[in-house]
Structure formats: C-alpha cells, structure tokens
Scaffold this motif. Structure first.
Motif, PDB file in Angstrom:
ATOM      1  N   ASN A  66       0.834  -1.192   0.000  1.00  0.00           N
ATOM      2  CA  ASN A  66       0.000   0.000   0.000  1.00  0.00           C
ATOM      3  C   ASN A  66       0.868   1.240   0.000  1.00  0.00           C
ATOM      4  OD1 ASN A  66      -2.066   1.643  -0.094  1.00  0.00           O
ATOM      5  ND2 ASN A  66      -3.161   0.786   1.648  1.00  0.00           N
ATOM      6  N   PHE A  67       1.502   1.419  -1.097  1.00  0.00           N
ATOM      7  CA  PHE A  67       2.515   2.441  -1.251  1.00  0.00           C
ATOM      8  C   PHE A  67       1.895   3.839  -1.287  1.00  0.00           C
ATOM      9  CE2 PHE A  67       4.975   4.987  -4.196  1.00  0.00           C
ATOM     10  CZ  PHE A  67       6.167   4.978  -3.519  1.00  0.00           C
ATOM     11  N   MET A  68       0.722   3.934  -1.969  1.00  0.00           N
ATOM     12  CA  MET A  68       0.054   5.230  -2.142  1.00  0.00           C
ATOM     13  C   MET A  68      -0.231   5.883  -0.798  1.00  0.00           C
ATOM     14  SD  MET A  68      -0.827   6.972  -4.708  1.00  0.00           S
ATOM     15  CE  MET A  68      -1.931   8.173  -5.376  1.00  0.00           C
ATOM     16  N   VAL A 111      22.867   0.711  -9.405  1.00  0.00           N
ATOM     17  CA  VAL A 111      22.888   2.185  -9.393  1.00  0.00           C
ATOM     18  C   VAL A 111      22.253   2.637  -8.078  1.00  0.00           C
ATOM     19  CG1 VAL A 111      22.068   4.267 -10.569  1.00  0.00           C
ATOM     20  CG2 VAL A 111      22.755   2.261 -11.902  1.00  0.00           C
ATOM     21  N   ILE A 112      21.203   1.909  -7.669  1.00  0.00           N
ATOM     22  CA  ILE A 112      20.499   2.215  -6.421  1.00  0.00           C
ATOM     23  C   ILE A 112      20.251   0.899  -5.692  1.00  0.00           C
ATOM     24  CG2 ILE A 112      18.198   2.834  -5.548  1.00  0.00           C
ATOM     25  CD1 ILE A 112      18.131   5.156  -7.425  1.00  0.00           C
ATOM     26  N   LYS A 113      20.458   0.900  -4.364  1.00  0.00           N
ATOM     27  CA  LYS A 113      20.146  -0.298  -3.565  1.00  0.00           C
ATOM     28  C   LYS A 113      19.003   0.028  -2.626  1.00  0.00           C
ATOM     29  CE  LYS A 113      24.117  -3.255  -3.370  1.00  0.00           C
ATOM     30  NZ  LYS A 113      25.448  -3.362  -2.855  1.00  0.00           N
ATOM     31  N   GLU A 125      17.142  -2.359 -14.849  1.00  0.00           N
ATOM     32  CA  GLU A 125      15.961  -3.031 -14.317  1.00  0.00           C
ATOM     33  C   GLU A 125      15.731  -2.630 -12.869  1.00  0.00           C
ATOM     34  OE1 GLU A 125      15.155  -6.965 -16.886  1.00  0.00           O
ATOM     35  OE2 GLU A 125      16.681  -7.187 -15.330  1.00  0.00           O
ATOM     36  N   CYS A 126      14.444  -2.567 -12.535  1.00  0.00           N
ATOM     37  CA  CYS A 126      14.054  -2.158 -11.182  1.00  0.00           C
ATOM     38  C   CYS A 126      13.455  -3.361 -10.458  1.00  0.00           C
ATOM     39  CB  CYS A 126      13.039  -1.035 -11.309  1.00  0.00           C
ATOM     40  SG  CYS A 126      12.369  -0.497  -9.746  1.00  0.00           S
ATOM     41  N   PHE A 127      13.962  -3.652  -9.260  1.00  0.00           N
ATOM     42  CA  PHE A 127      13.470  -4.762  -8.440  1.00  0.00           C
ATOM     43  C   PHE A 127      13.085  -4.237  -7.069  1.00  0.00           C
ATOM     44  CE2 PHE A 127      16.549  -6.495 -11.385  1.00  0.00           C
ATOM     45  CZ  PHE A 127      15.895  -7.601 -11.907  1.00  0.00           C
ATOM     46  N   LYS A 128      12.064  -4.880  -6.504  1.00  0.00           N
ATOM     47  CA  LYS A 128      11.690  -4.472  -5.149  1.00  0.00           C
ATOM     48  C   LYS A 128      11.532  -5.714  -4.296  1.00  0.00           C
ATOM     49  CE  LYS A 128       8.399  -1.501  -2.741  1.00  0.00           C
ATOM     50  NZ  LYS A 128       9.234  -0.475  -2.121  1.00  0.00           N
ATOM     51  N   ASN A 129      12.056  -5.633  -3.089  1.00  0.00           N
ATOM     52  CA  ASN A 129      11.933  -6.754  -2.153  1.00  0.00           C
ATOM     53  C   ASN A 129      10.856  -6.408  -1.127  1.00  0.00           C
ATOM     54  OD1 ASN A 129      12.227  -8.704  -0.201  1.00  0.00           O
ATOM     55  ND2 ASN A 129      14.464  -8.796  -0.407  1.00  0.00           N
ATOM     56  N   LEU A 132      10.097  -5.232 -11.311  1.00  0.00           N
ATOM     57  CA  LEU A 132       9.016  -4.253 -11.496  1.00  0.00           C
ATOM     58  C   LEU A 132       8.984  -3.681 -12.907  1.00  0.00           C
ATOM     59  CD1 LEU A 132       9.090  -2.105  -8.229  1.00  0.00           C
ATOM     60  CD2 LEU A 132       7.521  -3.940  -8.805  1.00  0.00           C
ATOM     61  N   LYS A 133      10.124  -3.220 -13.376  1.00  0.00           N
ATOM     62  CA  LYS A 133      10.101  -2.616 -14.717  1.00  0.00           C
ATOM     63  C   LYS A 133      11.507  -2.414 -15.263  1.00  0.00           C
ATOM     64  CE  LYS A 133       8.043   0.943 -12.977  1.00  0.00           C
ATOM     65  NZ  LYS A 133       7.065   1.945 -13.117  1.00  0.00           N
ATOM     66  N   THR A 134      11.550  -2.148 -16.590  1.00  0.00           N
ATOM     67  CA  THR A 134      12.826  -1.817 -17.239  1.00  0.00           C
ATOM     68  C   THR A 134      12.823  -0.315 -17.516  1.00  0.00           C
ATOM     69  OG1 THR A 134      12.780  -3.978 -18.290  1.00  0.00           O
ATOM     70  CG2 THR A 134      14.322  -2.388 -19.211  1.00  0.00           C
ATOM     71  N   TYR A 135      13.943   0.310 -17.306  1.00  0.00           N
ATOM     72  CA  TYR A 135      14.090   1.739 -17.622  1.00  0.00           C
ATOM     73  C   TYR A 135      14.858   1.906 -18.921  1.00  0.00           C
ATOM     74  CZ  TYR A 135      12.299   3.242 -13.122  1.00  0.00           C
ATOM     75  OH  TYR A 135      11.489   3.477 -12.056  1.00  0.00           O
ATOM     76  N   TYR A 136      14.354   2.796 -19.788  1.00  0.00           N
ATOM     77  CA  TYR A 136      14.962   3.069 -21.088  1.00  0.00           C
ATOM     78  C   TYR A 136      15.392   4.541 -21.163  1.00  0.00           C
ATOM     79  CZ  TYR A 136      12.650  -1.307 -22.277  1.00  0.00           C
ATOM     80  OH  TYR A 136      12.248  -2.609 -22.295  1.00  0.00           O
ATOM     81  N   GLY A 175      14.647   7.304  -8.961  1.00  0.00           N
ATOM     82  CA  GLY A 175      15.375   7.728  -7.773  1.00  0.00           C
ATOM     83  C   GLY A 175      14.799   8.998  -7.181  1.00  0.00           C
ATOM     84  N   GLU A 176      13.584   9.377  -7.602  1.00  0.00           N
ATOM     85  CA  GLU A 176      12.995  10.635  -7.121  1.00  0.00           C
ATOM     86  C   GLU A 176      12.307  10.466  -5.767  1.00  0.00           C
ATOM     87  OE1 GLU A 176      11.579   8.559  -8.911  1.00  0.00           O
ATOM     88  OE2 GLU A 176       9.403   8.722  -8.970  1.00  0.00           O
ATOM     89  N   LEU A 177      11.906   9.219  -5.442  1.00  0.00           N
ATOM     90  CA  LEU A 177      11.095   9.049  -4.220  1.00  0.00           C
ATOM     91  C   LEU A 177      11.871   9.408  -2.960  1.00  0.00           C
ATOM     92  CD1 LEU A 177       9.078   5.772  -4.875  1.00  0.00           C
ATOM     93  CD2 LEU A 177       8.370   8.132  -5.186  1.00  0.00           C
ATOM     94  N   ALA A 178      13.110   8.952  -2.888  1.00  0.00           N
ATOM     95  CA  ALA A 178      13.921   9.241  -1.701  1.00  0.00           C
ATOM     96  C   ALA A 178      14.076  10.754  -1.530  1.00  0.00           C
ATOM     97  CB  ALA A 178      15.290   8.581  -1.837  1.00  0.00           C
ATOM     98  N   PRO A 218      14.161   6.107   2.676  1.00  0.00           N
ATOM     99  CA  PRO A 218      15.211   5.268   2.079  1.00  0.00           C
ATOM    100  C   PRO A 218      14.792   4.835   0.671  1.00  0.00           C
ATOM    101  CG  PRO A 218      14.479   4.403   4.212  1.00  0.00           C
ATOM    102  CD  PRO A 218      13.538   5.502   3.850  1.00  0.00           C
ATOM    103  N   ARG A 219      15.742   4.419  -0.126  1.00  0.00           N
ATOM    104  CA  ARG A 219      15.435   3.987  -1.493  1.00  0.00           C
ATOM    105  C   ARG A 219      14.383   2.876  -1.458  1.00  0.00           C
ATOM    106  NH1 ARG A 219      17.096   7.847  -4.993  1.00  0.00           N
ATOM    107  NH2 ARG A 219      19.333   8.096  -5.082  1.00  0.00           N
ATOM    108  N   ALA A 220      13.314   3.021  -2.256  1.00  0.00           N
ATOM    109  CA  ALA A 220      12.173   2.103  -2.188  1.00  0.00           C
ATOM    110  C   ALA A 220      12.334   0.876  -3.074  1.00  0.00           C
ATOM    111  CB  ALA A 220      10.908   2.854  -2.588  1.00  0.00           C
ATOM    112  N   SER A 244      15.478  -1.350  -5.905  1.00  0.00           N
ATOM    113  CA  SER A 244      16.861  -1.398  -6.413  1.00  0.00           C
ATOM    114  C   SER A 244      16.854  -1.238  -7.926  1.00  0.00           C
ATOM    115  CB  SER A 244      17.512  -2.738  -6.073  1.00  0.00           C
ATOM    116  OG  SER A 244      17.607  -2.879  -4.680  1.00  0.00           O
ATOM    117  N   ILE A 245      17.908  -0.603  -8.439  1.00  0.00           N
ATOM    118  CA  ILE A 245      18.015  -0.416  -9.896  1.00  0.00           C
ATOM    119  C   ILE A 245      19.378  -0.947 -10.320  1.00  0.00           C
ATOM    120  CG2 ILE A 245      17.860   1.224 -11.822  1.00  0.00           C
ATOM    121  CD1 ILE A 245      15.414   1.761 -10.207  1.00  0.00           C
ATOM    122  N   ILE A 246      19.352  -1.882 -11.299  1.00  0.00           N
ATOM    123  CA  ILE A 246      20.576  -2.567 -11.736  1.00  0.00           C
ATOM    124  C   ILE A 246      20.726  -2.420 -13.254  1.00  0.00           C
ATOM    125  CG2 ILE A 246      21.738  -4.833 -11.778  1.00  0.00           C
ATOM    126  CD1 ILE A 246      19.670  -5.544  -9.480  1.00  0.00           C
TER     127      ILE A 246
END
Ligand code: CMP
Length: 334
Positions: free
Chosen positions: A11-13, A119-121, A138-142, A150-154, A160-163, A169-171, A173-175
C-alpha cells in the motif's frame, strides 16, 4: 538474485500521500517560487561566465531561507542538447519552464555504470536522481520474500525521485541490464528547489482526477498511478472550438473534466460527451487509425490530456480495455 517476473505492490500510495501531505502543508506558506527561479536564473548567468558554482539566497524547503549552491557542471553544447532531449522524453521534468530546465541541465553530472552494477540499492539513503541517457536498467523491489521485477528503464526515463521527494530510504533497487549505461545524475539541492516544487504542485493538481477516473482502477501499481499525473496536462476550450477533426490523427488522448463535447460525423451531431472521465483521441493513439469523428466544445470546457509520447508508459498497460472500449463507444457509428 532470482527475481520473479510479476508485478504487484504494497500500500505504497498511502505512505506516499501521508508524506506528501506533510511536505505540502509545510511548504504551503513559502514565498513565490517564480521569484526564486528568477533569482536562480540570474545566478546561472553568472555561473556560465565564471564556469564554477556560486552561492545565492533562496527560499528552500520548510520555508527556511537557506544558502543554495547553484551547481553548474560545464558541458558541451551537444551534451546539453542531449540532456534536454532526454528530459523531454520522460515525465519527471514536464512541469518545468524553460528557465528551470536550463538550471537543471547545468546541474546534471554524467555517470557511467557497467552491466549488473547497482545504481540504487533498496533501503540505502538516497541523495540523487538519475535520468537514463543510454542503456537499459531493471528495477526490483523486495517486499520481504526476495526481489520482484518491477520494470525496465529506457533512455529518457528517470528514477530515484522518491527518496528525494519524501526523504525516505530507497524504495527499490536499480541494476544495469545492458553492457553499459550512461546516466545523468541530479543532486538533491537542485532537485528540491527546482524539480520537487513543480512536481508536487502538479501531482496535487491531478490527484483528485486520478483517484476518480474509473479507467485507472485497472492499474495495479499505485506508483504507476502516481507517476501518471506527471504525464497529464490541462487545456480549456471556448464554445464552438473544434478540438479534433474527423480524418485527422490525434496527438493526445483527451479526457473530459468539465463541460459538454459533441461528437460529429460528416457535419452531423451524433451524441454528446458529458460525463467526467469520458475520453477521445484514442482511435489514433490506441488503434493507430485516423479519427472517425469531429469533436466540438459545446460550451466552455476543461479537458485533461495525455500526450501521445506518454501513452506507452501510462495507459498501454490497459490497452486491452481501451481497444474493447473503442468498439463499445463508437462501434455502431463506424
Ligand atoms: P527511490 O526510492 O529514490 O529509489 C528507487 C526508485 O525505484 C524509486 O525512487 C523510483 O524511482 C523507482 N521505482 C519504480 N517503481 C517503483 C515502485 N513500484 N515502488 C517504488 N519505487 C519504484
């Protein structure tokens, strides 16, 4: 890492809204941001002459006067143009005016990452936002049971705007997925002073709309909904204005916010759109055909619109429904 390729979310919203309301309440007393921007633009001109960063007074977050360092990293003309192009392709900077864009471009710093590099943990502290110049990530969430894709970034997208928006904290990971990724990094201070204010204002403006537009109930990830406000714009029309002409291709999906729009074919009125959330322009953008109808404002109206370039990252997820709706809405008139 063994990420499952599924998409869901907590329930992120609720978290986001809670934080957002605190932030907005705190910033609502602040002085005009236009003045701040003018001040920063003046600084930027100096900076261009001097080729290094200078300080200036500006009102920042929490209504405190703080010493803002207008960061400026020299770039070639070609680099600046490329950053602008990338910024235009995504949502994050859609609420900025030309002066603000110049400041942001000046502050961007190039960062190169290699395949599989983080890039982000998730969980770490975050101080910068990234815009993808080249490569894929690629974006992953634990959520507690291992990483979920979650998704691929192009190129053109940012993350990285949420933090920075919510000081959390970073919500996720981006690899890096491709062999290499070139990213533009934007520092927290410039983000807070220039991008954050515009972004929050825009998200607030469209919040009610997004909560009430039935079509979006199908979008599962609340984060995707939140981001949609960055792709939304508003336009007003006078009585008699032709919004979209039969035989044309539309560059936008229009959504009725307020007023009455007539749907016409071969100069004959067929019916009217009167309900909040009714939309058109979808024939061109979703089905790729020309528009079968002419849409005319029957009174002073307010429309929201999603530009064509934002379709794939906003509504494409529910394309099946949109195609079904084209048949239901227009089938008997086609
Ligand atoms: P931030 O939390 O700063 O760092 C991780 C980034 O992943 C986050 O900002 C968002 O930009 C991005 N992200 C993409 N999808 C999601 C999601 N569903 N939840 C959280 N973060 C996401």
């Amino acid at each position: 890492m063994n990420p499952q390729k599924v998409k869901n979310g907590p329930n992120f919203m609720q978290q986001v809204n809670k934080k957002k309301h605190v932030d907005c309440a705190l910033s609502s007393n602040s002085e005009s941001s236009d003045d701040e921007v003018d001040e920063i633009v003046a600084i930027k001109k100096d900076v261009q002459k001097q080729r290094f960063s200078v300080s200036a007074e500006a009102y920042g977050q929490f209504n405190k006067k703080e010493n803002f360092k207008a960061k400026f990293i020299p770039k070639t003309k070609e680099q600046s143009e490329r950053i602008k192009q990338r910024m235009q392709a995504g949502f994050m900077f859609s609420a900025l005016n030309d002066k603000e864009i110049e400041i942001v471009v000046g502050a961007m710093e190039e960062k190169i990452f290699n395949k599989t590099e983080y890039v982000i943990k998730q969980g770490e502290e975050g101080n910068v936002l990234y815009v993808v110049d080249t490569g894929e990530l690629e974006c992953f969430k634990n959520y507690g049971k291992g990483d979920i894709f979650l998704k691929t970034y192009y190129p053109g997208e940012s993350f990285g705007e949420l933090a920075l928006l919510f000081q959390s904290p970073r919500a996720a990971s981006i690899i890096v997925k491709s062999d290499k990724a070139i990213l533009w990094q934007l520092d927290r201070e410039t983000f807070n002073l220039i991008v954050k204010e515009a972004s929050i204002k825009k998200r607030q403006q469209f919040e009610t709309f997004l909560e009430n537009w039935d079509l979006l109930k199908e979008i599962k990830d609340p984060y995707d909904k939140l981001k949609m406000s960055d792709a939304l714009f508003e336009k007003q029309y006078k009585k008699g204005d032709v919004i979209l002409q039969q035989g044309q291709k539309s560059n936008e999906i229009f959504i009725l916010e307020q007023g009455k729009v007539s749907v016409n074919k071969n100069n004959q009125k067929l019916f009217e759109l009167i309900k909040f959330g009714e939309y058109f322009g979808d024939q061109s953008i979703v089905a790729g055909t020309v528009e079968s109808f002419t849409y005319v404002a029957e009174e002073e109206i307010k429309l929201m619109y999603i530009p064509k370039k934002s379709y794939s990252s906003t509504l494409k997820e529910i394309e099946g429904t949109l195609i079904k709706n084209i048949q239901t809405k227009y089938g008997k008139y086609l």
